[in-house]
Design a protein around this motif. Structure first.
Motif, PDB file in Angstrom:
ATOM      1  N   ARG A  59     -23.711  13.521  70.909  1.00 15.64           N
ATOM      2  CA  ARG A  59     -23.675  12.879  69.690  1.00 15.64           C
ATOM      3  C   ARG A  59     -23.744  11.359  69.916  1.00 15.64           C
ATOM      4  O   ARG A  59     -24.292  10.750  68.938  1.00 15.64           O
ATOM      5  CB  ARG A  59     -22.091  12.864  69.326  1.00 15.64           C
ATOM      6  CG  ARG A  59     -21.810  14.223  68.399  1.00 15.64           C
ATOM      7  CD  ARG A  59     -20.431  14.426  67.554  1.00 15.64           C
ATOM      8  NE  ARG A  59     -19.588  14.849  68.919  1.00 15.64           N
ATOM      9  CZ  ARG A  59     -19.129  16.042  69.071  1.00 15.64           C
ATOM     10  NH1 ARG A  59     -19.809  17.080  68.462  1.00 15.64           N
ATOM     11  NH2 ARG A  59     -18.398  16.446  69.740  1.00 15.64           N
TER      12      ARG A  59
ATOM     13  N   MET B 225     -29.058  19.735  79.970  1.00 17.84           N
ATOM     14  CA  MET B 225     -27.617  18.993  80.234  1.00 17.84           C
ATOM     15  C   MET B 225     -27.689  19.080  81.863  1.00 17.84           C
ATOM     16  O   MET B 225     -28.310  19.730  82.657  1.00 17.84           O
ATOM     17  CB  MET B 225     -26.775  20.198  79.717  1.00 17.84           C
ATOM     18  CG  MET B 225     -26.569  20.153  78.202  1.00 17.84           C
ATOM     19  SD  MET B 225     -25.469  21.546  77.715  1.00 17.84           S
ATOM     20  CE  MET B 225     -24.845  20.861  76.242  1.00 17.84           C
TER      21      MET B 225
ATOM     22  N   GLY C  47     -32.548  21.754  70.571  1.00 16.97           N
ATOM     23  CA  GLY C  47     -32.032  22.311  69.218  1.00 16.97           C
ATOM     24  C   GLY C  47     -30.769  21.568  69.006  1.00 16.97           C
ATOM     25  O   GLY C  47     -30.480  21.277  68.092  1.00 16.97           O
ATOM     26  N   LEU C  48     -29.792  21.152  69.975  1.00 17.99           N
ATOM     27  CA  LEU C  48     -28.433  20.744  69.633  1.00 17.99           C
ATOM     28  C   LEU C  48     -28.668  19.219  69.198  1.00 17.99           C
ATOM     29  O   LEU C  48     -27.860  18.719  68.383  1.00 17.99           O
ATOM     30  CB  LEU C  48     -27.530  20.959  71.028  1.00 17.99           C
ATOM     31  CG  LEU C  48     -27.341  22.194  71.350  1.00 17.99           C
ATOM     32  CD1 LEU C  48     -26.355  22.085  72.802  1.00 17.99           C
ATOM     33  CD2 LEU C  48     -26.387  22.847  70.358  1.00 17.99           C
TER      34      LEU C  48
ATOM     35  N   ALA D 253     -34.285  15.966  60.722  1.00 16.87           N
ATOM     36  CA  ALA D 253     -34.876  16.216  62.239  1.00 16.87           C
ATOM     37  C   ALA D 253     -35.056  17.554  62.451  1.00 16.87           C
ATOM     38  O   ALA D 253     -34.406  18.452  61.683  1.00 16.87           O
ATOM     39  CB  ALA D 253     -33.835  15.516  63.115  1.00 16.87           C
ATOM     40  N   ARG D 254     -36.036  17.845  63.437  1.00 18.16           N
ATOM     41  CA  ARG D 254     -36.231  19.112  63.839  1.00 18.16           C
ATOM     42  C   ARG D 254     -36.677  19.334  65.079  1.00 18.16           C
ATOM     43  O   ARG D 254     -37.307  17.998  65.827  1.00 18.16           O
ATOM     44  CB  ARG D 254     -37.239  19.894  62.973  1.00 18.16           C
ATOM     45  CG  ARG D 254     -38.694  19.725  63.143  1.00 18.16           C
ATOM     46  CD  ARG D 254     -39.583  20.695  62.636  1.00 18.16           C
ATOM     47  NE  ARG D 254     -39.953  21.499  63.862  1.00 18.16           N
ATOM     48  CZ  ARG D 254     -40.791  22.438  64.163  1.00 18.16           C
ATOM     49  NH1 ARG D 254     -41.729  22.582  62.959  1.00 18.16           N
ATOM     50  NH2 ARG D 254     -41.155  23.270  65.290  1.00 18.16           N
ATOM     51  N   SER D 255     -36.530  20.045  65.964  1.00 21.45           N
ATOM     52  CA  SER D 255     -37.035  20.395  67.333  1.00 21.45           C
ATOM     53  C   SER D 255     -38.243  21.192  67.659  1.00 21.45           C
ATOM     54  O   SER D 255     -38.811  21.734  66.717  1.00 21.45           O
ATOM     55  CB  SER D 255     -36.019  21.173  68.151  1.00 21.45           C
ATOM     56  OG  SER D 255     -35.991  22.352  67.815  1.00 21.45           O
TER      57      SER D 255
ATOM     58  N   ASN E  32     -34.503  23.483  75.970  1.00 20.45           N
ATOM     59  CA  ASN E  32     -34.539  24.262  74.738  1.00 20.45           C
ATOM     60  C   ASN E  32     -33.479  24.003  73.932  1.00 20.45           C
ATOM     61  O   ASN E  32     -33.123  23.952  72.754  1.00 20.45           O
ATOM     62  CB  ASN E  32     -35.117  25.523  74.796  1.00 20.45           C
ATOM     63  CG  ASN E  32     -36.346  25.824  75.431  1.00 20.45           C
ATOM     64  OD1 ASN E  32     -37.229  24.896  75.124  1.00 20.45           O
ATOM     65  ND2 ASN E  32     -36.791  26.926  75.635  1.00 20.45           N
ATOM     66  N   VAL E  33     -32.256  24.160  74.775  1.00 25.90           N
ATOM     67  CA  VAL E  33     -30.971  23.982  74.530  1.00 25.90           C
ATOM     68  C   VAL E  33     -30.712  22.604  73.828  1.00 25.90           C
ATOM     69  O   VAL E  33     -30.199  22.474  72.840  1.00 25.90           O
ATOM     70  CB  VAL E  33     -29.882  24.394  75.383  1.00 25.90           C
ATOM     71  CG1 VAL E  33     -28.655  24.259  75.052  1.00 25.90           C
ATOM     72  CG2 VAL E  33     -30.180  25.798  75.857  1.00 25.90           C
TER      73      VAL E  33
ATOM     74  N   ALA F  22     -31.253  18.086  67.627  1.00 28.63           N
ATOM     75  CA  ALA F  22     -31.741  18.248  66.209  1.00 28.63           C
ATOM     76  C   ALA F  22     -30.579  18.535  65.205  1.00 28.63           C
ATOM     77  O   ALA F  22     -30.357  17.956  64.024  1.00 28.63           O
ATOM     78  CB  ALA F  22     -32.871  19.324  65.877  1.00 28.63           C
ATOM     79  N   LEU F  23     -29.586  19.567  65.709  1.00 27.28           N
ATOM     80  CA  LEU F  23     -28.549  19.742  64.635  1.00 27.28           C
ATOM     81  C   LEU F  23     -27.426  18.463  64.716  1.00 27.28           C
ATOM     82  O   LEU F  23     -27.008  18.403  63.777  1.00 27.28           O
ATOM     83  CB  LEU F  23     -27.757  21.028  65.310  1.00 27.28           C
ATOM     84  CG  LEU F  23     -28.371  22.299  65.428  1.00 27.28           C
ATOM     85  CD1 LEU F  23     -27.658  23.355  66.146  1.00 27.28           C
ATOM     86  CD2 LEU F  23     -28.276  22.696  63.831  1.00 27.28           C
ATOM     87  N   THR F  24     -27.163  18.005  65.644  1.00 27.82           N
ATOM     88  CA  THR F  24     -26.526  16.839  65.862  1.00 27.82           C
ATOM     89  C   THR F  24     -27.076  15.633  64.917  1.00 27.82           C
ATOM     90  O   THR F  24     -26.187  15.103  63.962  1.00 27.82           O
ATOM     91  CB  THR F  24     -26.434  16.252  67.287  1.00 27.82           C
ATOM     92  OG1 THR F  24     -25.855  17.063  67.770  1.00 27.82           O
ATOM     93  CG2 THR F  24     -25.408  14.899  67.040  1.00 27.82           C
TER      94      THR F  24
ATOM     95  N   GLN G  42     -29.112  16.220  62.116  1.00 25.62           N
ATOM     96  CA  GLN G  42     -28.891  16.748  60.976  1.00 25.62           C
ATOM     97  C   GLN G  42     -27.456  16.465  60.362  1.00 25.62           C
ATOM     98  O   GLN G  42     -27.259  16.453  59.312  1.00 25.62           O
ATOM     99  CB  GLN G  42     -29.206  18.224  60.709  1.00 25.62           C
ATOM    100  CG  GLN G  42     -30.765  18.455  60.989  1.00 25.62           C
ATOM    101  CD  GLN G  42     -31.041  20.087  61.147  1.00 25.62           C
ATOM    102  OE1 GLN G  42     -30.255  20.891  61.107  1.00 25.62           O
ATOM    103  NE2 GLN G  42     -32.563  20.366  61.277  1.00 25.62           N
ATOM    104  N   GLU G  43     -26.413  16.909  61.204  1.00 24.31           N
ATOM    105  CA  GLU G  43     -25.031  16.609  60.791  1.00 24.31           C
ATOM    106  C   GLU G  43     -24.827  15.038  60.348  1.00 24.31           C
ATOM    107  O   GLU G  43     -23.985  14.952  59.400  1.00 24.31           O
ATOM    108  CB  GLU G  43     -24.156  16.920  62.090  1.00 24.31           C
ATOM    109  CG  GLU G  43     -23.798  18.275  62.072  1.00 24.31           C
ATOM    110  CD  GLU G  43     -23.114  19.072  60.964  1.00 24.31           C
ATOM    111  OE1 GLU G  43     -21.900  18.333  60.650  1.00 24.31           O
ATOM    112  OE2 GLU G  43     -23.425  19.683  60.253  1.00 24.31           O
TER     113      GLU G  43
ATOM    114  N   LEU H 142     -21.575  17.937  74.487  1.00 24.67           N
ATOM    115  CA  LEU H 142     -21.914  17.879  73.228  1.00 24.67           C
ATOM    116  C   LEU H 142     -21.290  16.519  72.593  1.00 24.67           C
ATOM    117  O   LEU H 142     -22.013  15.817  71.890  1.00 24.67           O
ATOM    118  CB  LEU H 142     -20.973  18.852  72.132  1.00 24.67           C
ATOM    119  CG  LEU H 142     -21.340  20.492  72.524  1.00 24.67           C
ATOM    120  CD1 LEU H 142     -20.722  21.186  71.630  1.00 24.67           C
ATOM    121  CD2 LEU H 142     -23.033  20.643  72.472  1.00 24.67           C
TER     122      LEU H 142
END
Lengths: 412, 412
Positions: A20, A43, A79-80, A92-94, A75-76, A82-84, A86-87, A16
């Motif tokens: 970042r 990963m 998504g992660l 962003a989107r996946s 896929n994992v 995109a979330l990072t 967004q934070e 993670l």
């Protein structure tokens, strides 16, 4: 609107924290005014784990199910990522391969990209999205099944997206900081190249320099995508990494760009083969059918109606090659006195577009090896490459000597 | 053609070896003449790992990206199950949620199933496929994004497939061998039920018996899907496990089917609340908005214009409830003298469809608890359930006493 494609390999998204760090690089490019398409691998270690599951479950697996399983790691990370982003307050989107959709052939586990529709993602950019995160390596077949592009296929995803979206550049972030004149583990004089031509990179990639998937370089060359290889572990700068580009974008270059090598070679010699028209087809047809990737071929001068035929192939295909030849002999398709496998060889190659306009490059290579007392067993050449098969114990010596002889430690 | 749905939970597919054991059970049902739809969860621990990644990346995550990430574990097991069946020479293939497509609402992370088209899978059965393996827990929204059905959602996937395909039965394989009269860890007299009515299972599921996702039971009841809960770790037999079925399929039953309990309860008392029309709405509106799941509610008799309002909620929502009440008070929406949280309580319930036709069941429960010296703090009842809130230290004693009092160790 200028679109930049950024691809992050498995080591660059291994944790993670690394995701970042990668997202921060994306953020800087967004701040530079780019709309960014990010392609992510799984990963580090994840795809190997999934491939292991499949192979243990079913050694002769259904490639459609293989693809469904091994594509899930991407896929994992998509998504992660995109979330990072967004934070970090970056819109962003996946997208998974089938959502784009990245349409491929039905050649599961080694599919080729057919089409990447751009309208959907361009519309989102138009609505204010700044980053489209794409799960690399995967697509969808015309039958609606998940496909994958072969190991290292995320590089190819990235280049294909760059071509489809006419991106200004395709940055491949990896665990090395660029393309080197040779492997720095062999000689400390190895030097990072600022630029390399597509053709040269293609030869280096297929010769065992594992920086980029070969197909991604082919695709970049065909669509003239500017490809940059750089490390996700070093500070960013505009001239970081190595730019893989068209020949005309390289002003000055050495005659030889790099020295490549491969340890996984075997030399096979069919002795006492009847020398008749069609004999090459009779030998290499069955080898191809058996899945043996024959690389170099040498036919010796015929002597009294028989000849020796020498070829090289990956070392782990020797058993298969021996069986294919024995079967062909038993079936009466070919005749030979013996088959000798030499698994103590390696291949060393020099690559450079400068060879086209410079005579004597091959001669200089042979001279250099002779001066070191290294015997050449097989030679092949192309327009921009000379490869030799030599005893494996001379690998380091040959690479170091050639690197020195062609002055690769100094820029042109 | 008779279709059977078999669902395997995370512990039943935790390793490749367990997947093989599950596949053998599927193989036996195929040999029995069924076409089988297999629903799989992710390998045990995998979904928790992915949820952890998402929560660490983005505490207030975009649920669309959450769904894209956490759904990937099911893709792996679906492919591996199909490969395992193929190795056993049983024609099988996998479907991911979007491939079926299992169409859901757009309520990401807690989506509801809207439709399951059957034509595609029925066609494959018609062509000789014997097993359709479906990645549980996941679907696709009308916008084409991946959705998930909430934790435990694979149970709901299974029941929905059974309803859509009019399956003869839906077998839920898990790590327990059926539904018990109460938790065997509390009393060794707990007895596995051969049959239980949907309504009873629904009460038990929502009361904390974690065998089935509540929604799956609702769905089974609505579509009259015969649901069987059984262990994937024991030998198969035709009367194994517990059949969850319509009331009319149960010939004899005890008045009380089971004793359920939950330790994760807190009792909150708002003291000195102004007793006026609309006060309940003024209290429970803000709590609902704050995401507090209020369970039991008791309003004490009004005394001089003020009253005490007592409610229970999950223990991990106490802080949120306190903040919602303080905010509402600060905003002038409600007024109260104090808020007291009692986190040393638990809820014990008796459940049984027999209560409808038998008077005095609640009275017997209260008498039993009184005989053990257990003070009841809050009571709620429904047609087939009586729940009480008591001090947590009495939980085991209360469950054991009620189990004995209603003769649950003996079949009807």
């Amino acid at each position: 609107m200028s679109i930049l494609v950024m691809k992050f390999g498995g080591t660059s998204v291994a944790t993670l924290d690394r995701i970042r760090r990668a997202a921060k690089r994306v953020g800087r490019e967004v701040a530079n005014g780019h709309d960014v398409i990010v392609i992510v691998s799984a990963m580090a270690g994840e795809t190997n784990k999934l491939v292991g599951f499949v192979e243990e479950t079913s050694p002769l697996y259904d490639a459609r199910e293989y693809d469904a399983v091994v594509s899930s790691g991407e896929n994992v990370t998509a998504g992660l990522m995109a979330l990072t982003l967004q934070e970090m307050e970056i819109p962003a989107r996946s997208w998974q391969g089938w959502q784009v959709p990245l349409i491929t052939t039905s050649a599961h586990a080694a599919a080729r990209i057919e089409e990447i529709p751009t309208a959907n993602i361009l519309k989102k950019f138009g609505e204010g999205m700044k980053v489209a995160v794409i799960a690399g390596f995967q697509g969808i077949s015309p039958e609606g099944r998940i496909t994958t592009l072969g190991r290292g296929g995320s590089d190819t995803s990235a280049v294909a997206f760059a071509a489809a979206f006419e991106a200004v550049r395709c940055d491949i972030y990896t665990d090395v900081d660029g393309v080197y004149t040779t492997d720095p583990r062999i000689t400390s004089k190895a030097r990072k190249l600022d630029r390399i031509a597509f053709e040269e990179m293609l030869e280096l990639a297929s010769l065992g320099a594992k920086v980029l998937q070969t197909r991604s370089v082919e695709l970049a060359m065909r669509y003239n995508v500017k490809l940059r290889v750089l490390s996700s572990f070093e500070e960013m700068s505009d001239d970081a990494g190595t730019l893989v580009c068209a020949e005309e974008d390289i002003v000055e270059s050495n005659v030889v760009a790099g020295v490549a090598f491969s340890r996984d070679e075997a030399k096979m010699t069919l002795q006492g083969v009847a020398d008749r028209p069609g004999i090459a087809a009779a030998i290499f047809g069955p080898l191809a059918e058996a899945g043996v990737n024959v690389d170099m071929i040498v036919q010796n001068i015929s002597d009294g109606g028989t000849t020796d035929m020498t070829f090289s192939c990956p070392i782990n295909e020797v058993k298969r090659a021996e069986k294919a030849m024995a079967d062909a002999k038993a079936a009466g398709a070919i005749d030979f006195a013996g088959l000798v496998a030499d698994t103590n060889v390696c291949k060393v190659s020099i690559v450079g577009i400068g060879m086209r306009s410079h005579a004597g490059v091959a001669a200089k290579m042979f001279q250099t090896l002779r001066d070191e007392g290294i015997n050449i067993k097989v030679i092949t050449t192309s327009e921009i490459k000379v490869s030799v098969l030599i005893d494996r114990k001379y690998l380091e010596l040959a690479v170091q000597a050639l690197h020195d002889a062609f002055g690769l430690d100094r820029a042109a």
